[in-house]
Design a protein around this motif. Structure first.
Motif, PDB file in Angstrom:
ATOM      1  N   ARG A  56      42.125  42.484  29.286  1.00  0.00           N
ATOM      2  CA  ARG A  56      43.510  42.200  28.909  1.00  0.00           C
ATOM      3  C   ARG A  56      44.074  41.361  30.055  1.00  0.00           C
ATOM      4  O   ARG A  56      44.083  41.804  31.203  1.00  0.00           O
ATOM      5  CB  ARG A  56      44.319  43.486  28.720  1.00  0.00           C
ATOM      6  CG  ARG A  56      45.768  43.210  28.325  1.00  0.00           C
ATOM      7  CD  ARG A  56      46.574  44.471  28.008  1.00  0.00           C
ATOM      8  NE  ARG A  56      46.431  45.498  29.024  1.00  0.00           N
ATOM      9  CZ  ARG A  56      45.828  46.686  28.830  1.00  0.00           C
ATOM     10  NH1 ARG A  56      45.299  46.980  27.660  1.00  0.00           N
ATOM     11  NH2 ARG A  56      45.743  47.566  29.814  1.00  0.00           N
ATOM     12  N   GLU A  57      44.515  40.159  29.747  1.00  0.00           N
ATOM     13  CA  GLU A  57      44.939  39.239  30.800  1.00  0.00           C
ATOM     14  C   GLU A  57      46.273  38.577  30.468  1.00  0.00           C
ATOM     15  O   GLU A  57      46.566  38.309  29.300  1.00  0.00           O
ATOM     16  CB  GLU A  57      43.887  38.146  31.015  1.00  0.00           C
ATOM     17  CG  GLU A  57      42.560  38.691  31.516  1.00  0.00           C
ATOM     18  CD  GLU A  57      41.496  37.650  31.731  1.00  0.00           C
ATOM     19  OE1 GLU A  57      40.653  37.860  32.609  1.00  0.00           O
ATOM     20  OE2 GLU A  57      41.503  36.631  31.022  1.00  0.00           O
ATOM     21  N   GLU A  58      47.027  38.326  31.531  1.00  0.00           N
ATOM     22  CA  GLU A  58      48.249  37.538  31.434  1.00  0.00           C
ATOM     23  C   GLU A  58      48.200  36.494  32.540  1.00  0.00           C
ATOM     24  O   GLU A  58      47.853  36.801  33.685  1.00  0.00           O
ATOM     25  CB  GLU A  58      49.493  38.416  31.608  1.00  0.00           C
ATOM     26  CG  GLU A  58      50.767  37.601  31.531  1.00  0.00           C
ATOM     27  CD  GLU A  58      52.017  38.420  31.794  1.00  0.00           C
ATOM     28  OE1 GLU A  58      53.107  37.867  31.566  1.00  0.00           O
ATOM     29  OE2 GLU A  58      51.915  39.574  32.232  1.00  0.00           O
ATOM     30  N   LEU A  59      48.536  35.270  32.192  1.00  0.00           N
ATOM     31  CA  LEU A  59      48.534  34.175  33.160  1.00  0.00           C
ATOM     32  C   LEU A  59      49.949  33.966  33.669  1.00  0.00           C
ATOM     33  O   LEU A  59      50.890  33.855  32.877  1.00  0.00           O
ATOM     34  CB  LEU A  59      48.013  32.901  32.495  1.00  0.00           C
ATOM     35  CG  LEU A  59      46.674  33.048  31.762  1.00  0.00           C
ATOM     36  CD1 LEU A  59      46.258  31.726  31.144  1.00  0.00           C
ATOM     37  CD2 LEU A  59      45.596  33.607  32.669  1.00  0.00           C
ATOM     38  N   TYR A  77      46.877  28.548  37.753  1.00  0.00           N
ATOM     39  CA  TYR A  77      47.598  29.764  37.418  1.00  0.00           C
ATOM     40  C   TYR A  77      46.928  30.960  38.075  1.00  0.00           C
ATOM     41  O   TYR A  77      45.849  30.846  38.652  1.00  0.00           O
ATOM     42  CB  TYR A  77      47.654  29.958  35.897  1.00  0.00           C
ATOM     43  CG  TYR A  77      46.334  29.713  35.204  1.00  0.00           C
ATOM     44  CD1 TYR A  77      45.405  30.735  35.055  1.00  0.00           C
ATOM     45  CD2 TYR A  77      46.001  28.446  34.725  1.00  0.00           C
ATOM     46  CE1 TYR A  77      44.181  30.494  34.446  1.00  0.00           C
ATOM     47  CE2 TYR A  77      44.786  28.204  34.109  1.00  0.00           C
ATOM     48  CZ  TYR A  77      43.874  29.236  33.975  1.00  0.00           C
ATOM     49  OH  TYR A  77      42.668  28.998  33.381  1.00  0.00           O
ATOM     50  N   ILE A  78      47.575  32.100  37.952  1.00  0.00           N
ATOM     51  CA  ILE A  78      47.020  33.366  38.411  1.00  0.00           C
ATOM     52  C   ILE A  78      46.678  34.198  37.168  1.00  0.00           C
ATOM     53  O   ILE A  78      47.509  34.345  36.267  1.00  0.00           O
ATOM     54  CB  ILE A  78      48.022  34.142  39.301  1.00  0.00           C
ATOM     55  CG1 ILE A  78      48.405  33.325  40.526  1.00  0.00           C
ATOM     56  CG2 ILE A  78      47.436  35.507  39.693  1.00  0.00           C
ATOM     57  CD1 ILE A  78      47.297  33.056  41.504  1.00  0.00           C
ATOM     58  N   VAL A  79      45.458  34.719  37.135  1.00  0.00           N
ATOM     59  CA  VAL A  79      45.033  35.622  36.068  1.00  0.00           C
ATOM     60  C   VAL A  79      45.305  37.045  36.544  1.00  0.00           C
ATOM     61  O   VAL A  79      44.766  37.478  37.564  1.00  0.00           O
ATOM     62  CB  VAL A  79      43.529  35.463  35.752  1.00  0.00           C
ATOM     63  CG1 VAL A  79      43.115  36.424  34.642  1.00  0.00           C
ATOM     64  CG2 VAL A  79      43.191  34.025  35.398  1.00  0.00           C
ATOM     65  N   ASN A  80      46.162  37.754  35.820  1.00  0.00           N
ATOM     66  CA  ASN A  80      46.471  39.153  36.103  1.00  0.00           C
ATOM     67  C   ASN A  80      45.810  39.960  34.998  1.00  0.00           C
ATOM     68  O   ASN A  80      46.201  39.839  33.830  1.00  0.00           O
ATOM     69  CB  ASN A  80      47.985  39.376  36.080  1.00  0.00           C
ATOM     70  CG  ASN A  80      48.694  38.456  37.052  1.00  0.00           C
ATOM     71  OD1 ASN A  80      48.792  38.761  38.221  1.00  0.00           O
ATOM     72  ND2 ASN A  80      49.159  37.314  36.572  1.00  0.00           N
ATOM     73  N   GLY A  81      44.779  40.726  35.347  1.00  0.00           N
ATOM     74  CA  GLY A  81      44.001  41.336  34.283  1.00  0.00           C
ATOM     75  C   GLY A  81      43.660  42.793  34.486  1.00  0.00           C
ATOM     76  O   GLY A  81      43.801  43.354  35.571  1.00  0.00           O
ATOM     77  N   ARG A  99      43.551  40.323  40.176  1.00  0.00           N
ATOM     78  CA  ARG A  99      44.488  39.193  40.288  1.00  0.00           C
ATOM     79  C   ARG A  99      43.674  38.062  40.878  1.00  0.00           C
ATOM     80  O   ARG A  99      43.126  38.192  41.976  1.00  0.00           O
ATOM     81  CB  ARG A  99      45.648  39.584  41.188  1.00  0.00           C
ATOM     82  CG  ARG A  99      46.713  38.539  41.303  1.00  0.00           C
ATOM     83  CD  ARG A  99      47.939  39.110  42.032  1.00  0.00           C
ATOM     84  NE  ARG A  99      48.809  38.043  42.495  1.00  0.00           N
ATOM     85  CZ  ARG A  99      49.731  37.447  41.765  1.00  0.00           C
ATOM     86  NH1 ARG A  99      49.913  37.820  40.515  1.00  0.00           N
ATOM     87  NH2 ARG A  99      50.476  36.479  42.266  1.00  0.00           N
ATOM     88  N   LEU A 100      43.581  36.943  40.132  1.00  0.00           N
ATOM     89  CA  LEU A 100      42.608  35.913  40.462  1.00  0.00           C
ATOM     90  C   LEU A 100      43.184  34.524  40.233  1.00  0.00           C
ATOM     91  O   LEU A 100      43.670  34.235  39.144  1.00  0.00           O
ATOM     92  CB  LEU A 100      41.411  36.130  39.525  1.00  0.00           C
ATOM     93  CG  LEU A 100      40.113  35.438  39.758  1.00  0.00           C
ATOM     94  CD1 LEU A 100      39.470  35.903  41.052  1.00  0.00           C
ATOM     95  CD2 LEU A 100      39.179  35.737  38.595  1.00  0.00           C
ATOM     96  N   LEU A 122      34.000  33.885  40.486  1.00  0.00           N
ATOM     97  CA  LEU A 122      33.386  35.095  39.940  1.00  0.00           C
ATOM     98  C   LEU A 122      33.104  36.119  41.033  1.00  0.00           C
ATOM     99  O   LEU A 122      33.269  37.319  40.818  1.00  0.00           O
ATOM    100  CB  LEU A 122      32.111  34.754  39.182  1.00  0.00           C
ATOM    101  CG  LEU A 122      31.398  35.930  38.521  1.00  0.00           C
ATOM    102  CD1 LEU A 122      32.287  36.611  37.489  1.00  0.00           C
ATOM    103  CD2 LEU A 122      30.088  35.468  37.876  1.00  0.00           C
ATOM    104  N   ALA A 123      32.719  35.670  42.234  1.00  0.00           N
ATOM    105  CA  ALA A 123      32.450  36.615  43.335  1.00  0.00           C
ATOM    106  C   ALA A 123      33.731  37.365  43.711  1.00  0.00           C
ATOM    107  O   ALA A 123      33.690  38.566  43.990  1.00  0.00           O
ATOM    108  CB  ALA A 123      31.878  35.870  44.534  1.00  0.00           C
ATOM    109  N   ASP A 124      34.873  36.677  43.702  1.00  0.00           N
ATOM    110  CA  ASP A 124      36.163  37.314  43.986  1.00  0.00           C
ATOM    111  C   ASP A 124      36.467  38.350  42.917  1.00  0.00           C
ATOM    112  O   ASP A 124      36.834  39.500  43.217  1.00  0.00           O
ATOM    113  CB  ASP A 124      37.255  36.239  44.057  1.00  0.00           C
ATOM    114  CG  ASP A 124      38.634  36.777  44.423  1.00  0.00           C
ATOM    115  OD1 ASP A 124      38.780  37.979  44.712  1.00  0.00           O
ATOM    116  OD2 ASP A 124      39.581  35.969  44.423  1.00  0.00           O
ATOM    117  N   TRP A 125      36.301  37.990  41.650  1.00  0.00           N
ATOM    118  CA  TRP A 125      36.553  38.926  40.555  1.00  0.00           C
ATOM    119  C   TRP A 125      35.642  40.153  40.677  1.00  0.00           C
ATOM    120  O   TRP A 125      36.101  41.296  40.576  1.00  0.00           O
ATOM    121  CB  TRP A 125      36.338  38.234  39.202  1.00  0.00           C
ATOM    122  CG  TRP A 125      36.554  39.172  38.051  1.00  0.00           C
ATOM    123  CD1 TRP A 125      37.739  39.448  37.441  1.00  0.00           C
ATOM    124  CD2 TRP A 125      35.569  39.962  37.389  1.00  0.00           C
ATOM    125  NE1 TRP A 125      37.547  40.371  36.444  1.00  0.00           N
ATOM    126  CE2 TRP A 125      36.224  40.691  36.383  1.00  0.00           C
ATOM    127  CE3 TRP A 125      34.198  40.112  37.546  1.00  0.00           C
ATOM    128  CZ2 TRP A 125      35.549  41.581  35.552  1.00  0.00           C
ATOM    129  CZ3 TRP A 125      33.520  40.997  36.714  1.00  0.00           C
ATOM    130  CH2 TRP A 125      34.201  41.721  35.730  1.00  0.00           C
TER     131      TRP A 125
END
Length: 130
Positions: A56-59, A77-81, A99-100, A122-125
């Motif tokens: 579930r994500e919001e940008l 943008y920032i992905v808040n998921g 938060r990515l 992807l490594a950060d996520w």
């Protein structure tokens, strides 16, 4: 600001896949961060279904850039998921949040998106959900 790209992201944030698809050409090329290029609206719809099941994500913090007379655009943008269901080959989902920073690039023709390219770390996520 490109109105088609804005409509695409507004639809994404509402979870409105039909409205996202309305922004795409029938032969849209979707370049995902990890994996092969996916071509066509049906494949894009399947991708969205999979993503909705697992995430579930919001940008937020959206900045859209226009170039070349409306035929090219980009966004950061920032992905808040929230990680909802384990995705194959990735860490186990336990409702972790993340938060990515991310970005997308677009090609447009006749007011429709013909190419979507999305990049994130992807490594950060993985570190955030592990």
């Amino acid at each position: 600001m490109n109105s088609t790209v804005k409509a695409y992201f507004d639809a994404f944030n509402r979870g409105d896949v039909p409205a996202m698809l309305a922004c795409l050409s029938d032969d849209v090329a979707h370049y995902v961060n990890e994996g092969k290029v996916r071509t066509g609206k049906d494949v894009f719809r399947d991708f969205c279904k999979h993503m909705s099941r697992c995430y579930r994500e919001e940008l937020t913090d959206m900045v859209i850039f226009d170039a070349e007379g409306g035929t090219r655009a980009a966004a950061e943008y920032i992905v808040n998921g929230t990680y909802l269901e384990t995705d194959e080959g990735l860490p186990e989902a336990k409702g972790q949040t993340y938060r990515l920073p991310a970005g997308s690039f677009f090609t447009l023709k006749d007011g429709l998106i013909t190419r979507v390219v999305t990049y994130y770390n992807l490594a950060d996520w993985t570190a955030q959900v592990s």
